[in-house]
Write a protein that holds these residues in place. Structure first.
Motif, PDB file in Angstrom:
ATOM      1  N   GLY A  76     -11.240 -10.046  14.880  1.00  0.00           N
ATOM      2  CA  GLY A  76     -11.168 -10.045  13.419  1.00  0.00           C
ATOM      3  C   GLY A  76     -10.365 -11.211  12.880  1.00  0.00           C
ATOM      4  N   TRP A  77      -9.237 -11.510  13.517  1.00  0.00           N
ATOM      5  CA  TRP A  77      -8.427 -12.635  13.046  1.00  0.00           C
ATOM      6  C   TRP A  77      -9.143 -13.972  13.244  1.00  0.00           C
ATOM      7  CZ3 TRP A  77      -4.757 -12.938   9.705  1.00  0.00           C
ATOM      8  CH2 TRP A  77      -3.956 -11.823   9.469  1.00  0.00           C
ATOM      9  N   VAL A 126     -23.821  -4.759   4.147  1.00  0.00           N
ATOM     10  CA  VAL A 126     -22.403  -4.413   4.040  1.00  0.00           C
ATOM     11  C   VAL A 126     -22.184  -2.909   3.876  1.00  0.00           C
ATOM     12  CG1 VAL A 126     -21.860  -6.664   3.057  1.00  0.00           C
ATOM     13  CG2 VAL A 126     -22.318  -4.751   1.521  1.00  0.00           C
ATOM     14  N   MET A 127     -23.207  -2.173   3.361  1.00  0.00           N
ATOM     15  CA  MET A 127     -23.040  -0.742   3.114  1.00  0.00           C
ATOM     16  C   MET A 127     -23.355   0.114   4.339  1.00  0.00           C
ATOM     17  SD  MET A 127     -21.884  -0.483   0.087  1.00  0.00           S
ATOM     18  CE  MET A 127     -22.049   1.288  -0.144  1.00  0.00           C
ATOM     19  N   MET A 128     -24.227  -0.356   5.205  1.00  0.00           N
ATOM     20  CA  MET A 128     -24.634   0.441   6.358  1.00  0.00           C
ATOM     21  C   MET A 128     -23.446   0.839   7.244  1.00  0.00           C
ATOM     22  SD  MET A 128     -25.310   0.244   9.871  1.00  0.00           S
ATOM     23  CE  MET A 128     -25.355  -1.535  10.090  1.00  0.00           C
ATOM     24  N   PRO A 129     -22.513  -0.069   7.578  1.00  0.00           N
ATOM     25  CA  PRO A 129     -21.351   0.377   8.373  1.00  0.00           C
ATOM     26  C   PRO A 129     -20.495   1.405   7.645  1.00  0.00           C
ATOM     27  CG  PRO A 129     -21.582  -2.014   8.429  1.00  0.00           C
ATOM     28  CD  PRO A 129     -22.509  -1.530   7.375  1.00  0.00           C
ATOM     29  N   GLN A 155     -16.515  -7.423   8.314  1.00  0.00           N
ATOM     30  CA  GLN A 155     -17.128  -8.588   8.950  1.00  0.00           C
ATOM     31  C   GLN A 155     -18.441  -8.962   8.271  1.00  0.00           C
ATOM     32  OE1 GLN A 155     -20.014  -9.084  10.983  1.00  0.00           O
ATOM     33  NE2 GLN A 155     -19.410 -11.228  11.326  1.00  0.00           N
ATOM     34  N   ASN A 156     -19.186  -7.967   7.800  1.00  0.00           N
ATOM     35  CA  ASN A 156     -20.438  -8.256   7.112  1.00  0.00           C
ATOM     36  C   ASN A 156     -20.197  -8.939   5.772  1.00  0.00           C
ATOM     37  OD1 ASN A 156     -23.175  -7.324   8.278  1.00  0.00           O
ATOM     38  ND2 ASN A 156     -21.819  -5.670   8.877  1.00  0.00           N
ATOM     39  N   VAL A 210     -11.862  -9.690   4.263  1.00  0.00           N
ATOM     40  CA  VAL A 210     -10.516  -9.794   4.839  1.00  0.00           C
ATOM     41  C   VAL A 210      -9.717  -8.517   4.566  1.00  0.00           C
ATOM     42  CG1 VAL A 210      -8.312 -11.010   4.685  1.00  0.00           C
ATOM     43  CG2 VAL A 210     -10.448 -12.313   4.764  1.00  0.00           C
ATOM     44  N   VAL A 211      -9.783  -8.028   3.322  1.00  0.00           N
ATOM     45  CA  VAL A 211      -9.036  -6.816   2.960  1.00  0.00           C
ATOM     46  C   VAL A 211      -9.512  -5.620   3.792  1.00  0.00           C
ATOM     47  CG1 VAL A 211      -8.643  -5.138   1.109  1.00  0.00           C
ATOM     48  CG2 VAL A 211      -8.456  -7.586   0.640  1.00  0.00           C
ATOM     49  N   LEU A 212     -10.825  -5.477   3.948  1.00  0.00           N
ATOM     50  CA  LEU A 212     -11.348  -4.351   4.721  1.00  0.00           C
ATOM     51  C   LEU A 212     -10.932  -4.448   6.184  1.00  0.00           C
ATOM     52  CD1 LEU A 212     -14.970  -3.885   3.279  1.00  0.00           C
ATOM     53  CD2 LEU A 212     -12.878  -2.629   2.731  1.00  0.00           C
TER      54      LEU A 212
END
Length: 234
Positions: A76-77, A126-129, A155-156, A210-212
């Motif tokens: 992630g980073w 972005v909504m599926m996860p 990430q999406n 980034v926030v998520l």
């Protein structure tokens, strides 16, 4: 004789109902110790569900989750520090894993018109996860897996950001056989007259991602801390 039927000999008084006293007419009183406990606030119940961990935790499963958390933390980073860079984002194998969900989103939203058909690709991506995250929370009661799904949604959002930034230029390589006319965000921002805001929207998408991701790190890390406490009880 008074009060007796002369033909059948039945006493009328035996067929009359006896008067009901005021005490008998009153509703039954509640037990002295009876009380109705108020429900916990919705926010407290939601927080409890989000932070729920098993009462007992298997040692191997726990350390497997720790290894998974470290891997996603480092991965992630790498996305966060890389910024809106198509070469690092589009070069990740995860971009190709996200692509089928993006394309399915176009098909899913097609009945809602051309604008939603175009937007549906990025929207479903972005909504599926997040839908999977809810499934893990409500059905599987696996909050750690849900935190990984939050990471994936973040990430999406990051994955979409260079696509938005490229809207005025339409220079990114698209799926084979698709030309510039198939550029989702180039078309969307042209339709809304906001091509000049492509950089702003790309930054918002990247920032949301980034926030998520940061939230998923905090959530997953705290869940592992709580699981470790239960691990020590075995």
């Amino acid at each position: 004789m008074a009060g007796i039927c002369p033909q059948c000999g039945i006493a009328y008084s035996k067929w009359k109902k006896s008067p009901v006293s005021a005490q008998e007419r009153s509703p039954p009183s509640e037990p002295e110790n009876f009380s109705i406990e108020p429900l916990e606030p919705l926010s407290k119940r939601v927080l409890y569900r989000l932070l729920e961990v098993p009462d007992t935790v298997d040692s191997m499963a726990f350390w497997g989750r720790v290894a998974l958390f470290i891997a996603f933390f480092i991965w992630g980073w790498s996305f966060i520090l890389g910024g809106i860079d198509w070469r690092s984002i589009g070069g990740s194998f995860l971009h190709n894993a996200n692509l089928p969900f993006h394309e399915f989103g176009h098909v899913l939203f097609r009945p809602l018109g051309r604008f939603m058909t175009i937007l549906g690709g990025s929207l479903f991506q972005v909504m599926m996860p997040l839908g999977l995250m809810l499934a893990f929370i409500l059905q599987r009661r696996d909050t750690f897996a849900a935190s990984i799904m939050l990471w994936w949604s973040g990430q999406n959002f990051i994955d979409v950001s260079p696509y938005i930034a490229d809207a005025p230029y339409r220079a990114l390589p698209l799926i084979m056989g698709m030309g510039e006319d198939a550029h989702d965000w180039g078309n969307l921002l042209a339709m809304t007259g906001s091509l000049h805001r492509a950089g702003l929207y790309a930054g918002l998408s990247f920032g949301t991602g980034v926030v998520l991701m940061l939230l998923s790190f905090c959530w997953g890390g705290y869940l592992l801390y709580r699981q470790h406490r239960n691990l020590n009880r075995l």
